[in-house]
Design a protein around this motif. Sequence first.
Motif, PDB file in Angstrom:
ATOM      1  N   PHE A 192      28.061   1.622  -0.182  1.00 27.45           N
ATOM      2  CA  PHE A 192      26.784   0.932  -0.081  1.00 27.45           C
ATOM      3  C   PHE A 192      26.275   1.017   1.365  1.00 27.45           C
ATOM      4  O   PHE A 192      27.037   0.869   2.315  1.00 27.45           O
ATOM      5  CB  PHE A 192      26.939  -0.538  -0.460  1.00 27.45           C
ATOM      6  N   GLY A 193      24.971   1.206   1.526  1.00 31.64           N
ATOM      7  CA  GLY A 193      24.386   1.227   2.868  1.00 31.64           C
ATOM      8  C   GLY A 193      23.016   1.886   2.853  1.00 31.64           C
ATOM      9  O   GLY A 193      22.554   2.339   1.798  1.00 31.64           O
ATOM     10  N   ALA A 194      22.328   1.845   3.978  1.00 25.93           N
ATOM     11  CA  ALA A 194      22.821   1.494   5.306  1.00 25.93           C
ATOM     12  C   ALA A 194      22.607  -0.001   5.581  1.00 25.93           C
ATOM     13  O   ALA A 194      21.501  -0.504   5.418  1.00 25.93           O
ATOM     14  CB  ALA A 194      22.086   2.304   6.373  1.00 25.93           C
ATOM     15  N   PHE A 195      23.675  -0.664   6.056  1.00 25.34           N
ATOM     16  CA  PHE A 195      23.580  -2.089   6.311  1.00 25.34           C
ATOM     17  C   PHE A 195      22.845  -2.404   7.602  1.00 25.34           C
ATOM     18  O   PHE A 195      22.253  -3.467   7.735  1.00 25.34           O
ATOM     19  CB  PHE A 195      24.976  -2.708   6.316  1.00 25.34           C
ATOM     20  N   PHE A 196      22.888  -1.469   8.556  1.00 26.42           N
ATOM     21  CA  PHE A 196      22.225  -1.665   9.841  1.00 26.42           C
ATOM     22  C   PHE A 196      21.481  -0.383  10.214  1.00 26.42           C
ATOM     23  O   PHE A 196      21.769   0.686   9.666  1.00 26.42           O
ATOM     24  CB  PHE A 196      23.255  -2.012  10.930  1.00 26.42           C
ATOM     25  N   PRO A 197      20.539  -0.443  11.137  1.00 25.43           N
ATOM     26  CA  PRO A 197      19.851   0.774  11.571  1.00 25.43           C
ATOM     27  C   PRO A 197      20.853   1.793  12.116  1.00 25.43           C
ATOM     28  O   PRO A 197      21.829   1.437  12.777  1.00 25.43           O
ATOM     29  CB  PRO A 197      18.917   0.271  12.685  1.00 25.43           C
ATOM     30  N   GLY A 218      26.620   2.556   7.632  1.00 25.99           N
ATOM     31  CA  GLY A 218      25.292   2.495   8.229  1.00 25.99           C
ATOM     32  C   GLY A 218      25.198   1.617   9.456  1.00 25.99           C
ATOM     33  O   GLY A 218      25.082   0.396   9.332  1.00 25.99           O
ATOM     34  N   GLY A 219      25.275   2.219  10.640  1.00 26.74           N
ATOM     35  CA  GLY A 219      25.058   1.492  11.877  1.00 26.74           C
ATOM     36  C   GLY A 219      26.094   0.445  12.203  1.00 26.74           C
ATOM     37  O   GLY A 219      25.831  -0.501  12.950  1.00 26.74           O
ATOM     38  N   ILE A 220      27.305   0.600  11.672  1.00 28.12           N
ATOM     39  CA  ILE A 220      28.340  -0.421  11.840  1.00 28.12           C
ATOM     40  C   ILE A 220      29.006  -0.272  13.216  1.00 28.12           C
ATOM     41  O   ILE A 220      29.382   0.833  13.617  1.00 28.12           O
ATOM     42  CB  ILE A 220      29.384  -0.320  10.716  1.00 28.12           C
ATOM     43  N   THR A 221      29.149  -1.392  13.904  1.00 19.54           N
ATOM     44  CA  THR A 221      29.786  -1.434  15.224  1.00 19.54           C
ATOM     45  C   THR A 221      30.850  -2.529  15.228  1.00 19.54           C
ATOM     46  O   THR A 221      30.867  -3.393  14.334  1.00 19.54           O
ATOM     47  CB  THR A 221      28.756  -1.736  16.323  1.00 19.54           C
TER      48      THR A 221
END
Length: 212
Positions: free
Chosen positions: A129-134, A164-167
């Motif tokens: 699933f994603g993108a959760f973040f930019p 998605g954009g995971i940090t």
Amino acid sequence: MTDIPCQLYLISPLDVGGRFPDRLREALQAAPVAAFQFRVKDLDQQEAARLAEPLKAICDEFDVAFIVNDDVALARQLGADGVHLGQGDESLKAAREQLGKDVQIGITCHDSRHLAMEAGEGGANYVAFGAFFPTDTKETHHRPELDILEWWSEMMEIPSVAIGGITPENCQPLIDAGADFLAVCGAVWNDPAGPAQAVGKFAARLEVGSEG
């Protein structure tokens, strides 16, 4: 619902030449990683295989699953552990027929519960699933809410991958919501301190999440 703590799933940058094998080794030495996805674009299969083979050897050394993005034929040629398919790629059924029952097949499901249920019923080994973040890694058109991870975790045994954009700074809500894997790319390969430091930062978050 799975009881296994959330794990790290690395995705390659598009450029995997030059020093990249050394950088992959640095990342895998830093902390446990569950899977590595080989993702390149616009290369013929011969060139893709040439770049992939040393990376697969490193993953085998560290007991990390080697996943090929999009390309079922390349996955079969390399003897990869799995293939990841988008909605516009080869069908799950056709991929399973070519690769057999022991190869892991993951399916991109964006923000769709319907696509995820279809994938699960069709025999996928995981759903993403994603993108959760930019993210700058690829163009995205879907932005799921955290509750899709909670819903999937409660409903299904099949693991979910959040992407998605995971940090290290923003991943905790995904862990808390029930993601089984965090798929990360730019946060590792673009970290100014290097991939080992980045993987270490994720590992610290994942350990805290598993204890909680």
